[in-house]
Motif scaffolding. Sequence first.
Motif, PDB file in Angstrom:
ATOM      1  N   TYR A 115      30.704  56.202  82.484  1.00 32.20           N
ATOM      2  CA  TYR A 115      31.800  57.012  81.958  1.00 32.20           C
ATOM      3  C   TYR A 115      31.938  56.880  80.441  1.00 32.20           C
ATOM      4  N   VAL A 164      35.380  57.919  78.401  1.00 30.98           N
ATOM      5  CA  VAL A 164      36.224  59.121  78.507  1.00 30.98           C
ATOM      6  C   VAL A 164      37.679  58.808  78.876  1.00 30.98           C
ATOM      7  N   ILE A 177      40.925  57.533  81.538  1.00 25.92           N
ATOM      8  CA  ILE A 177      41.454  58.095  82.788  1.00 25.92           C
ATOM      9  C   ILE A 177      42.830  58.696  82.486  1.00 25.92           C
ATOM     10  N   LEU A 180      43.611  55.910  91.536  1.00 22.56           N
ATOM     11  CA  LEU A 180      42.244  55.505  91.202  1.00 22.56           C
ATOM     12  C   LEU A 180      41.509  54.707  92.275  1.00 22.56           C
ATOM     13  N   TYR A 238      38.649  59.246  95.695  1.00 24.78           N
ATOM     14  CA  TYR A 238      39.353  59.830  94.567  1.00 24.78           C
ATOM     15  C   TYR A 238      38.454  59.826  93.328  1.00 24.78           C
ATOM     16  N   LEU A 298      33.651  56.005  96.130  1.00 27.20           N
ATOM     17  CA  LEU A 298      34.057  54.874  96.980  1.00 27.20           C
ATOM     18  C   LEU A 298      33.960  53.534  96.236  1.00 27.20           C
ATOM     19  N   LEU A 333      35.336  52.092  93.567  1.00 25.46           N
ATOM     20  CA  LEU A 333      36.512  51.298  93.227  1.00 25.46           C
ATOM     21  C   LEU A 333      37.276  50.808  94.464  1.00 25.46           C
ATOM     22  N   PHE A 391      39.338  47.165  82.522  1.00 29.75           N
ATOM     23  CA  PHE A 391      39.627  46.594  83.839  1.00 29.75           C
ATOM     24  C   PHE A 391      39.744  45.082  83.695  1.00 29.75           C
TER      25      PHE A 391
HETATM   26  P1  ADP Z   1      32.600  57.194  91.426  1.00 31.13           P
HETATM   27  O1  ADP Z   1      31.545  56.967  92.426  1.00 31.13           O
HETATM   28  O2  ADP Z   1      33.031  58.625  91.330  1.00 31.13           O
HETATM   29  O3  ADP Z   1      32.333  56.579  90.092  1.00 31.13           O
HETATM   30  P2  ADP Z   1      34.661  55.148  91.769  1.00 31.13           P
HETATM   31  O4  ADP Z   1      35.466  54.823  92.983  1.00 31.13           O
HETATM   32  O5  ADP Z   1      33.772  54.092  91.233  1.00 31.13           O
HETATM   33  O6  ADP Z   1      33.883  56.474  92.089  1.00 31.13           O
HETATM   34  O7  ADP Z   1      35.657  55.591  90.621  1.00 31.13           O
HETATM   35  C1  ADP Z   1      36.642  56.585  90.915  1.00 31.13           C
HETATM   36  C2  ADP Z   1      36.898  57.466  89.691  1.00 31.13           C
HETATM   37  O8  ADP Z   1      37.538  56.708  88.683  1.00 31.13           O
HETATM   38  C3  ADP Z   1      35.647  58.029  89.031  1.00 31.13           C
HETATM   39  O9  ADP Z   1      35.229  59.225  89.620  1.00 31.13           O
HETATM   40  C4  ADP Z   1      36.111  58.237  87.603  1.00 31.13           C
HETATM   41  O10 ADP Z   1      36.747  59.480  87.500  1.00 31.13           O
HETATM   42  C5  ADP Z   1      37.140  57.146  87.392  1.00 31.13           C
HETATM   43  N1  ADP Z   1      36.600  55.969  86.660  1.00 31.13           N
HETATM   44  C6  ADP Z   1      36.184  54.788  87.171  1.00 31.13           C
HETATM   45  N2  ADP Z   1      35.813  53.928  86.205  1.00 31.13           N
HETATM   46  C7  ADP Z   1      36.005  54.581  85.038  1.00 31.13           C
HETATM   47  C8  ADP Z   1      35.822  54.227  83.657  1.00 31.13           C
HETATM   48  N3  ADP Z   1      35.362  53.029  83.292  1.00 31.13           N
HETATM   49  N4  ADP Z   1      36.137  55.177  82.727  1.00 31.13           N
HETATM   50  C9  ADP Z   1      36.613  56.384  83.092  1.00 31.13           C
HETATM   51  N5  ADP Z   1      36.806  56.775  84.353  1.00 31.13           N
HETATM   52  C10 ADP Z   1      36.512  55.887  85.329  1.00 31.13           C
END
Ligand code: ADP
Length: 268
Positions: free
Chosen positions: A165, A196, A198, A206, A211, A226, A228, A254
């Motif tokens: 991201y 980018v 959130i 999140l 999601y 999935l 997170l 995080f």
């Molecule tokens: P994905 O497989 O879509 O990455 P995750 O469950 O890992 O799914 O994350 C869920 C959503 O959280 C991502 O689709 C993204 O939109 C957002 N996200 C997670 N980590 C970041 C980050 N470090 N920076 C920006 N957006 C993030």
Amino acid sequence: YYELKIVPVTLEQNNERYIIILHDVTQERVLENVRKEFISNVSHELRTPLTSIHGYAEALLDDSLEDKELIKRFLTIIESEAARMTRLINDLLDLEKLESGNTQFVFEKINFTEILEHVRNIIEPLAKDYKVEVEFVYPDNIELIGDKDRLTQMVLNLVDNAVKYTSLKEKGKKKVTVEAYKENDNIKLIIKDTGVGIPEKAQKKLFERFYRVDKARSRKMGGTGLGLSIVKTIVEKHNGVIEFSSKEGVGTKFIVTLPTGGNTNETV
Ligand code: ADP
């Protein structure tokens, strides 16, 4: 939600009375909705790559297609869509096992530094491809009681997201910092990116399964939505806490806090 039942009771002739029974079915309804939504999400997630595989396979079966380059491009798409389906199914099975308690966690004394070194070896070449700078800051030796494979999966998921991201940002600095240190009886792991970010309205959702802030964008990066949820479950099984702060267009941080003594709860 309530289910209403009206039962007539006749005591004497011409003297009919009714008993009204209210049954609270909120929990059943909520569970039913969660189940429906889950099935609809899974079906949708599987149908998308399948539609694309189908389409490209059909095009390849057309005898008039002779362009070798085009054939190769179609086959590459089929291969990567199939790989995404495999990833999705693996993530789903993982999450199901973790949440239902069917995953045997092996809690033992481990060195968190080794986990970070391992993640570093995997991430550095990926970050180079994505043109993102990654910095790791951690001491030589931080021990804790935990499940090594699961904790590696957790760190890898977070760092992988941070790199991906961040690479999507169009301009400005692209840097991820992974820092770990011991603080009292905890290990603090901080993964900070200049990506980018959130949007605020997306933040409370999140950790929900499937999601994604931007579905098309996540798919393009090979995401399943999935990651997170899996991360959160692993942290919680270690009696830890995960928090984050983020600003759209600026970056995300995080913070994972893991007790070094592991999970003393015997039901895990
Ligand atoms: P994905 O497989 O879509 O990455 P995750 O469950 O890992 O799914 O994350 C869920 C959503 O959280 C991502 O689709 C993204 O939109 C957002 N996200 C997670 N980590 C970041 C980050 N470090 N920076 C920006 N957006 C993030």
